[in-house]
Design a protein around this motif. Structure first.
Motif, PDB file in Angstrom:
ATOM      1  N   THR A  54       0.822  -1.209   0.000  1.00 38.57           N
ATOM      2  CA  THR A  54       0.000   0.000   0.000  1.00 38.57           C
ATOM      3  C   THR A  54       0.856   1.259   0.000  1.00 38.57           C
ATOM      4  O   THR A  54       0.560   2.227  -0.718  1.00 38.57           O
ATOM      5  N   ALA A  55       1.931   1.262   0.789  1.00 40.12           N
ATOM      6  CA  ALA A  55       2.789   2.445   0.861  1.00 40.12           C
ATOM      7  C   ALA A  55       3.401   2.763  -0.495  1.00 40.12           C
ATOM      8  O   ALA A  55       3.451   3.934  -0.914  1.00 40.12           O
ATOM      9  N   GLU A  56       3.877   1.743  -1.199  1.00 35.45           N
ATOM     10  CA  GLU A  56       4.437   1.966  -2.524  1.00 35.45           C
ATOM     11  C   GLU A  56       3.360   2.438  -3.504  1.00 35.45           C
ATOM     12  O   GLU A  56       3.597   3.318  -4.340  1.00 35.45           O
ATOM     13  N   THR A  57       2.173   1.875  -3.394  1.00 37.43           N
ATOM     14  CA  THR A  57       1.071   2.297  -4.261  1.00 37.43           C
ATOM     15  C   THR A  57       0.758   3.769  -4.040  1.00 37.43           C
ATOM     16  O   THR A  57       0.557   4.535  -4.992  1.00 37.43           O
ATOM     17  N   ALA A  58       0.722   4.178  -2.778  1.00 39.29           N
ATOM     18  CA  ALA A  58       0.431   5.581  -2.461  1.00 39.29           C
ATOM     19  C   ALA A  58       1.510   6.505  -3.007  1.00 39.29           C
ATOM     20  O   ALA A  58       1.211   7.565  -3.580  1.00 39.29           O
ATOM     21  N   ALA A  59       2.765   6.110  -2.839  1.00 37.87           N
ATOM     22  CA  ALA A  59       3.860   6.948  -3.331  1.00 37.87           C
ATOM     23  C   ALA A  59       3.849   7.034  -4.858  1.00 37.87           C
ATOM     24  O   ALA A  59       4.093   8.096  -5.438  1.00 37.87           O
ATOM     25  N   VAL A  60       3.558   5.907  -5.511  1.00 30.57           N
ATOM     26  CA  VAL A  60       3.471   5.901  -6.971  1.00 30.57           C
ATOM     27  C   VAL A  60       2.354   6.832  -7.442  1.00 30.57           C
ATOM     28  O   VAL A  60       2.536   7.650  -8.355  1.00 30.57           O
ATOM     29  N   MET A  61       1.178   6.733  -6.812  1.00 29.55           N
ATOM     30  CA  MET A  61       0.063   7.574  -7.230  1.00 29.55           C
ATOM     31  C   MET A  61       0.350   9.049  -6.971  1.00 29.55           C
ATOM     32  O   MET A  61      -0.050   9.914  -7.756  1.00 29.55           O
ATOM     33  N   SER A  62       1.051   9.349  -5.905  1.00 28.71           N
ATOM     34  CA  SER A  62       1.421  10.740  -5.630  1.00 28.71           C
ATOM     35  C   SER A  62       2.297  11.287  -6.756  1.00 28.71           C
ATOM     36  O   SER A  62       2.097  12.418  -7.238  1.00 28.71           O
ATOM     37  N   SER A  63       3.245  10.488  -7.209  1.00 23.24           N
ATOM     38  CA  SER A  63       4.129  10.910  -8.295  1.00 23.24           C
ATOM     39  C   SER A  63       3.367  11.044  -9.612  1.00 23.24           C
ATOM     40  O   SER A  63       3.550  12.014 -10.367  1.00 23.24           O
ATOM     41  N   LEU A  64       2.522  10.075  -9.909  1.00 20.43           N
ATOM     42  CA  LEU A  64       1.763  10.115 -11.159  1.00 20.43           C
ATOM     43  C   LEU A  64       0.780  11.282 -11.159  1.00 20.43           C
ATOM     44  O   LEU A  64       0.580  11.939 -12.192  1.00 20.43           O
ATOM     45  N   ALA A  65       0.171  11.544 -10.004  1.00 18.11           N
ATOM     46  CA  ALA A  65      -0.761  12.664  -9.912  1.00 18.11           C
ATOM     47  C   ALA A  65      -0.039  13.989 -10.138  1.00 18.11           C
ATOM     48  O   ALA A  65      -0.553  14.883 -10.822  1.00 18.11           O
ATOM     49  N   ALA A  66       1.134  14.112  -9.556  1.00 25.24           N
ATOM     50  CA  ALA A  66       1.905  15.346  -9.733  1.00 25.24           C
ATOM     51  C   ALA A  66       2.280  15.560 -11.194  1.00 25.24           C
ATOM     52  O   ALA A  66       2.340  16.700 -11.679  1.00 25.24           O
ATOM     53  N   ALA A  67       2.492  14.449 -11.917  1.00 26.68           N
ATOM     54  CA  ALA A  67       2.849  14.535 -13.326  1.00 26.68           C
ATOM     55  C   ALA A  67       1.627  14.524 -14.239  1.00 26.68           C
ATOM     56  O   ALA A  67       1.771  14.566 -15.467  1.00 26.68           O
ATOM     57  N   ARG A  68       0.424  14.454 -13.644  1.00 23.03           N
ATOM     58  CA  ARG A  68      -0.850  14.443 -14.373  1.00 23.03           C
ATOM     59  C   ARG A  68      -0.919  13.257 -15.347  1.00 23.03           C
ATOM     60  O   ARG A  68      -1.387  13.376 -16.476  1.00 23.03           O
ATOM     61  N   VAL A  69      -0.471  12.100 -14.881  1.00 22.58           N
ATOM     62  CA  VAL A  69      -0.473  10.900 -15.709  1.00 22.58           C
ATOM     63  C   VAL A  69      -1.727  10.080 -15.421  1.00 22.58           C
ATOM     64  O   VAL A  69      -1.936   9.654 -14.282  1.00 22.58           O
ATOM     65  N   PRO A  70      -2.574   9.836 -16.398  1.00 24.12           N
ATOM     66  CA  PRO A  70      -3.755   8.978 -16.183  1.00 24.12           C
ATOM     67  C   PRO A  70      -3.347   7.525 -15.996  1.00 24.12           C
ATOM     68  O   PRO A  70      -2.339   7.070 -16.563  1.00 24.12           O
ATOM     69  N   VAL A  71      -4.142   6.793 -15.217  1.00 29.67           N
ATOM     70  CA  VAL A  71      -3.752   5.455 -14.774  1.00 29.67           C
ATOM     71  C   VAL A  71      -4.904   4.471 -14.951  1.00 29.67           C
ATOM     72  O   VAL A  71      -6.052   4.782 -14.619  1.00 29.67           O
ATOM     73  N   VAL A  72      -4.573   3.284 -15.428  1.00 34.63           N
ATOM     74  CA  VAL A  72      -5.516   2.162 -15.425  1.00 34.63           C
ATOM     75  C   VAL A  72      -5.044   1.157 -14.382  1.00 34.63           C
ATOM     76  O   VAL A  72      -3.990   0.544 -14.550  1.00 34.63           O
ATOM     77  N   PRO A  73      -5.789   0.968 -13.278  1.00 38.31           N
ATOM     78  CA  PRO A  73      -5.433  -0.092 -12.325  1.00 38.31           C
ATOM     79  C   PRO A  73      -5.745  -1.453 -12.944  1.00 38.31           C
ATOM     80  O   PRO A  73      -6.753  -1.609 -13.638  1.00 38.31           O
ATOM     81  N   GLN A  74      -4.898  -2.434 -12.694  1.00 40.62           N
ATOM     82  CA  GLN A  74      -5.090  -3.746 -13.299  1.00 40.62           C
ATOM     83  C   GLN A  74      -4.778  -4.845 -12.299  1.00 40.62           C
ATOM     84  O   GLN A  74      -3.760  -4.815 -11.616  1.00 40.62           O
ATOM     85  N   GLY A  75      -5.676  -5.815 -12.211  1.00 40.94           N
ATOM     86  CA  GLY A  75      -5.448  -6.985 -11.374  1.00 40.94           C
ATOM     87  C   GLY A  75      -5.038  -8.163 -12.243  1.00 40.94           C
ATOM     88  O   GLY A  75      -3.976  -8.176 -12.856  1.00 40.94           O
TER      89      GLY A  75
END
Length: 474
Positions: A54-75
């Motif tokens: 979870t911590a890595e996921t949060a840090a990744v999303m923080s970086s992607l959000a700052a860069a305005r990168v759209p994301v598709v979550p995938q299982g």
């Protein structure tokens, strides 16, 4: 960020979070994340990130959000409506490394699982405690907990335990800006505000990225009895299904395969069904024509003690409806009957690239739909072949449509079938979700006011529109 273009500074930042092995940007490495199981939906992504917790996921999303990168979550990428692949060049956030299984809470009959745990692994993990996961489906070896909650997966036991949303008693997720929301206590009574688990279930990754789930478990029912029943008409099968639901307290699954689909799966397996239909007894091959009316039901009872007498008595009471019947008690014999249902999807995929229309009908209109939908399909595409099967216990019919020689049918088929479903008072999506495949038809089931409310929730949790931006909401 556009397809094929990756910012080196962003890659360096993400590599510092998850490690170089889990930031993929070579097209050969990312290709497998860009096409879905059906092969119908394919895109491309410049970047796949695989966080480990979870911590890595949060840090990744923080970086992607700052860069305005759209994301598709995938299982496990087992979705069937194009909701888990990057169709517009989004980055992919693969959750498969979040595969931790916490100890079973036997006192509460609950367990907390990482989003990347497959259904099969979850089932094996809780089995030693004499407990089971309430949802089961054929893609159990690859479908993951996060994806199953995000799509509110259904499967074969919904009539007994409900869909995935009914299993969720706690959830942890990362929002679009990297904020973590966590509520995993699993209290059966907890009236302290909004049910975030219920909200995220079925949201298809548009509101948050699920990282852990706490599930309600159910006592294992080790004794099984399975019957394969053949009927002349869909109406007879629907009537029998209603009777079985009333009379068999241990009813665990009630699955239907209709004429065309039964013919296809029988050829795929190289065997004929042990029971016939259309007035034909065992050994008679089903017809390729979905409109001929024959129907088969797999009825399974499960209990702590042998349910065969209960199921057998109920089947005998259906004598006026059933053309033919076979009952199996031992695992091998039961599996031979289940093969005609669990291999239908595989048989269809082997035959071509289908359009998959997963719908629910009111019980009173179910037989009318099964009988009428072949004409609706052929009016939209005269060369198309409809193949019907599904979960008759909850009104869910899977309408798979193939074009000539396994090609895709006309897109007009989708609109025609879904309009027909709505006219009969049904839902255009029973358990697969909306994804991208049904975006333009969502208005058939949801009012303008409902869609406006959906949009308000989306903007509140994801104001920049970064999470699965082309899915669910029109």
């Amino acid at each position: 960020m556009s397809t094929g273009v990756v910012d080196a500074e962003l890659i360096g930042e993400l590599t510092g979070i998850v490690g170089a092995a889990h930031v993929l940007h070579d097209p050969e490495m990312t290709a497998g994340y860009s096409i879905d199981w059906t092969r119908r939906f394919a895109g491309a992504t410049p970047l796949v990130i695989r966080p480990g917790d979870t911590a890595e996921t949060a840090a990744v999303m923080s970086s992607l959000a700052a860069a305005r990168v759209p994301v598709v979550p995938q299982g496990g990428n087992t979705g069937l409506v194009g909701g888990s692949v990057p169709l517009a060049g989004e980055a992919v956030l693969s959750m498969r490394r979040l595969d931790g299984c916490e100890p079973v809470d036997e006192l509460a009959s609950q367990v907390t699982l990482g989003a990347g745990v497959t259904l099969a692994d979850a089932q094996a993990h809780v089995a030693a405690s004499g407990l089971s996961v309430g949802v089961d489906l054929a893609a159990r070896d690859s479908a993951t907990m996060g994806g199953m909650v995000a799509t509110n997966a259904g499967g074969i036991n919904v009539l007994r335990y409900g869909a995935m949303r009914a299993q969720v008693v706690g959830i942890e997720a990362v929002l679009a800006d990297g904020t973590v929301v966590s509520h995993l206590a699993g209290l059966e009574k907890d009236n302290t505000g909004y049910d975030l688990g219920g909200l995220l279930a079925g949201s298809e990754g548009t509101l948050g990225i699920i990282t852990r789930v706490r599930l309600r478990l159910h006592p294992t029912q080790p004794e099984r009895a399975t019957a394969l029943l053949a009927f002349e008409t869909a109406a007879d099968a629907v009537s029998a299904a209603a009777a079985l639901r009333r009379s068999v307290a241990a009813l665990h699954a009630l699955e239907a395969v209709f004429e065309g689909a039964m013919a296809l799966v029988s050829r795929h397996l190289g065997v004929t069904p042990p029971v016939g239909s259309l007035g034909k007894k065992s050994g008679a091959a089903p017809s390729d024509d979905a409109a001929t009316g024959g129907a088969w039901l797999i009825a399974e009872a499960a209990a702590r003690t042998d349910p065969s007498d209960e199921l057998g008595a109920a089947v005998e009471e259906l004598a006026d409806l059933v053309v033919d019947a076979a009952v199996a008690l031992d695992p091998a014999a039961r599996q031979r009957l289940w093969a005609f249902r669990e291999n239908v999807t595989e048989a269809i995929s082997a035959a071509g690239i289908p359009h998959k229309l997963d719908v629910t009908l009111p019980a009173a209109r179910l037989a009318e739909f099964v009988d009428g939908v072949p004409d609706v399909v052929r009016a939209a595409d005269p060369d198309a072949q409809p193949l019907l099967f599904g979960h008759l216990g909850d009104g869910n019919v899977h309408v798979n449509v193939l074009g000539p020689d396994g090609a895709e049918p006309s897109d007009a088929v989708d609109s025609a079938v879904l309009r027909y479903v709505a006219e009969l008072g049904g839902s255009i999506s029973a358990e697969h979700g909306i994804g991208t495949a049904k975006l333009s038809q969502l208005h058939l089931n949801r009012t303008e006011a409902e869609l406006a409310a959906f949009g308000a929730i989306k903007r509140a949790l994801d104001p920049a529109g970064l999470l699965n931006p082309n899915v669910l909401l029109p």
